[in-house]
Design an enzyme around this catalytic site. Sequence first.
Site, mmCIF file in Angstrom:
data_model
loop_
_atom_site.group_PDB
_atom_site.id
_atom_site.type_symbol
_atom_site.label_atom_id
_atom_site.label_comp_id
_atom_site.label_asym_id
_atom_site.label_seq_id
_atom_site.Cartn_x
_atom_site.Cartn_y
_atom_site.Cartn_z
ATOM 1 N N LYS A 137 0.827 -1.209 0.000
ATOM 2 C CA LYS A 137 0.000 0.000 0.000
ATOM 3 C C LYS A 137 0.862 1.261 0.000
ATOM 4 O O LYS A 137 0.470 2.273 -0.562
ATOM 5 C CB LYS A 137 -0.910 0.015 1.228
ATOM 6 C CG LYS A 137 -1.927 -1.115 1.253
ATOM 7 C CD LYS A 137 -2.733 -1.064 2.538
ATOM 8 C CE LYS A 137 -3.756 -2.199 2.598
ATOM 9 N NZ LYS A 137 -4.515 -2.174 3.867
ATOM 10 N N VAL A 187 5.133 2.832 0.387
ATOM 11 C CA VAL A 187 6.566 2.721 0.618
ATOM 12 C C VAL A 187 7.056 4.062 1.153
ATOM 13 O O VAL A 187 6.839 5.086 0.500
ATOM 14 C CB VAL A 187 7.330 2.383 -0.683
ATOM 15 C CG1 VAL A 187 8.832 2.358 -0.420
ATOM 16 C CG2 VAL A 187 6.878 1.049 -1.239
ATOM 17 N N THR A 221 21.229 30.142 -48.399
ATOM 18 C CA THR A 221 22.191 30.591 -49.391
ATOM 19 C C THR A 221 23.474 30.986 -48.666
ATOM 20 O O THR A 221 23.497 31.169 -47.451
ATOM 21 C CB THR A 221 21.648 31.822 -50.142
ATOM 22 O OG1 THR A 221 21.528 32.903 -49.220
ATOM 23 C CG2 THR A 221 20.283 31.522 -50.747
ATOM 24 N N ASP A 277 12.201 33.587 -50.176
ATOM 25 C CA ASP A 277 11.948 34.966 -50.600
ATOM 26 C C ASP A 277 11.389 35.052 -52.014
ATOM 27 O O ASP A 277 10.563 35.920 -52.319
ATOM 28 C CB ASP A 277 13.217 35.821 -50.466
ATOM 29 C CG ASP A 277 14.432 35.183 -51.126
ATOM 30 O OD1 ASP A 277 14.281 34.145 -51.801
ATOM 31 O OD2 ASP A 277 15.543 35.729 -50.952
ATOM 32 N N GLU A 295 13.739 27.561 -58.185
ATOM 33 C CA GLU A 295 15.111 28.044 -58.009
ATOM 34 C C GLU A 295 15.596 28.537 -59.364
ATOM 35 O O GLU A 295 16.518 27.989 -59.982
ATOM 36 C CB GLU A 295 16.012 26.923 -57.462
ATOM 37 C CG GLU A 295 15.790 26.605 -56.005
ATOM 38 C CD GLU A 295 16.280 27.733 -55.106
ATOM 39 O OE1 GLU A 295 16.976 28.651 -55.606
ATOM 40 O OE2 GLU A 295 15.971 27.715 -53.898
ATOM 41 N N GLU A 325 22.254 33.262 -62.176
ATOM 42 C CA GLU A 325 22.755 34.060 -61.065
ATOM 43 C C GLU A 325 24.221 34.424 -61.240
ATOM 44 O O GLU A 325 24.673 35.479 -60.786
ATOM 45 C CB GLU A 325 22.548 33.305 -59.746
ATOM 46 C CG GLU A 325 22.860 34.120 -58.509
ATOM 47 C CD GLU A 325 22.391 33.454 -57.220
ATOM 48 O OE1 GLU A 325 23.274 32.998 -56.458
ATOM 49 O OE2 GLU A 325 21.164 33.381 -56.997
#
EC number: 3.2.1.183
Length: 702
Positions: free
Chosen positions: A260, A262, A469, A497, A546, A568
């Site tokens: 019951k 401890v 990036t 973005d 992309e 790019e």
Amino acid sequence: METYRYLHRELACPGPHELYFKKLSTKKRQAMEKNGNNRKLRVCVATCNRADYSKLAPIMFGIKTEPAFFELDVVVLGSHLIDDYGNTYRMIEQDDFDINTRLHTIVRGEDEAAMVESVGLALVKLPDVLNRLKPDIMIVHGDRFDALALATSAALMNIRILHIEGGEVSGTIDDSIRHAITKLAHYHVCCTRSAEQHLISMCEDHDRILLAGCPSYDKLLSAKNKDYMSIIRMWLGSKEMVRVMRKKGVEHHPNFRAVKHVPFDQFIQLVAHAGCMIGNSSCGVREVGAFGTPVINLGTRQIGRETGENVLHVRDADTQDKILQALHLQFGKQYPCSKIYGDGNAVPRILKFLKSIDLQEPLQKKFCFPPVKENISQDIDHILETLSALAVDLGGTNLRVGIVSMKGEIVKKYTQFNPKTYEERISLILQMCVEAAAEAVKLNCRILGVGISTGGRVNPQEGIVLHSTKLIQEWDSVDLRTPLSDTLHLPVWVDNDGNCAAMAERKFGQGKGQENFVTLITGTGIGGGIIHQHELIHGSSFCAAELGHLVVSLDGPDCSCGSHGCIEAYASGMALQREAKKLHDEDLLLVEGMSVPKDEPVGALHLIQAAKLGNVKAQSILRTAGTALGLGVVNILHTMNPSLVILSGVLASHYIHIVKDVIRQQALSSVQDVDVVVSDLVDPALLGAASMVLDYTTRRVH
């Protein structure tokens, strides 16, 4: 194998205690250093069961050691007084505490109705007790239904309440009870930083919240090895567990024992040296972590709690195979000690906090609601006009935050240089957004959420930047949604973005009403976004559009992506800056009527200026860049067949005529009638970030 050998594992706890709770606000520290009371503080500690007594006992011992400051009254109720649970009030007496009042409040039964009746019985009995004791403050622990009755009674009788362990999340009805007690309590002692933040989010006064740690950890972390072999003869179980064990005959097995109760000192040794703990008690996910003992948490009762790595959840606890598999994984492992819930110094902090309570302060508690401007018009037209978004643009150079209205008006804009490190960048984003949100209140703008535009590959579903990036350092695998949402308590959207620029055109610009169009951004880099059948295209791995990395020459210049001959590498601001520097180094850039100050870096704008003033070499470089961009547009036309191409960014107006010439020369006749225009939006990045928020208010699906 003997039970004792089977359970045995050495107790080990690496390293010195970490100090989690050093930092307190100056205001709170000053308050805790003064005692506004000229008499002893009469403290009533009410304990309902052995579990909460293990947390309250260290505080009670601390109060007892300072009789010059405190008077202690102890009220015992709930399962402490039930024989089936071991009459655990006796351990309070064994600890040499005088029990002022015993209240029998448990209505027998195993269903929810019995709990409700028990709460009602406690509410009937408690007023007489509190009228007699007249405490200055009542200490209530946790999330049990008995504790709710205590807090309700004290609040209605104008008695100050100190709640222990508020702000935590477990995942059951306990959460509702715990948070209800929080709303009734005047002071709060929490165990973790997350719990502290939850309390603040619930509009509780920060200066009445103490991040102290769990009081039981004061004992757990100082527990030493004892003769535990003599006490590992017990096993904890509810009445239902005992019934099942008896039915199955388990109690006759030499390795099992149903008891019951401890005693806590023995229980500490048991869990410290056990090979594994199984169950659904909060003890398993909280206290046991202090020893690094493996834990198997069954079901969903504790699924919301913070845990150390020693806890393994088995949600489907009815599946025996899963429990066995979990046992194979967990049993006998040695995990590092976890101090999520405390560092062993909670009680001194709590006593100091109690001494700081000024009984002369008004009893009526105040809630720290977010600032709201009063007398706001409820006219629907006015409401629609004031609906706004916080928009964030993370560029390679600058970090910008704007307040954007439903009509696309940028009401207020803030700009700072984008820091180079992750920590500085996140800190600055949070600071700027908090300032903008506060300003929005003054401007009568109702902020609906936060939209973030950032370079790199983004998972918009999770709000995570997957890969950035090279322009934005330390920006891979970054969760942007969580810190902003936690700080501002607003929904947060994040996207690339280029995609944001396309969404800005769709809502506010020349793409409005267009079914299929493409946006190309010409700035520091080259980006873009694709709208197909009115919807934004993300692609299977969030890598669609992309467009800056469409290859237009096999032997072209190196690109930042690692390839050669990308758009790019020819047409971006970086590419033009590279070519401008070459000309400048060879003294071929400047022409009559043009100069570059020594402290000013040579850039794309100088190249454009030189071309306008007749520099043939500069004109040739721009023509090559525009041709590369035009070839990329031709590839897009042949792939997507849009009805509109929008060039956006600072370089768009310098490229558009060359792009149109390339289309006439290189494109199939069936696509040559495409409209190619320059964006008329002043700030597509901020407007696109805002559109994610504002489109959601009209239930647009992205």
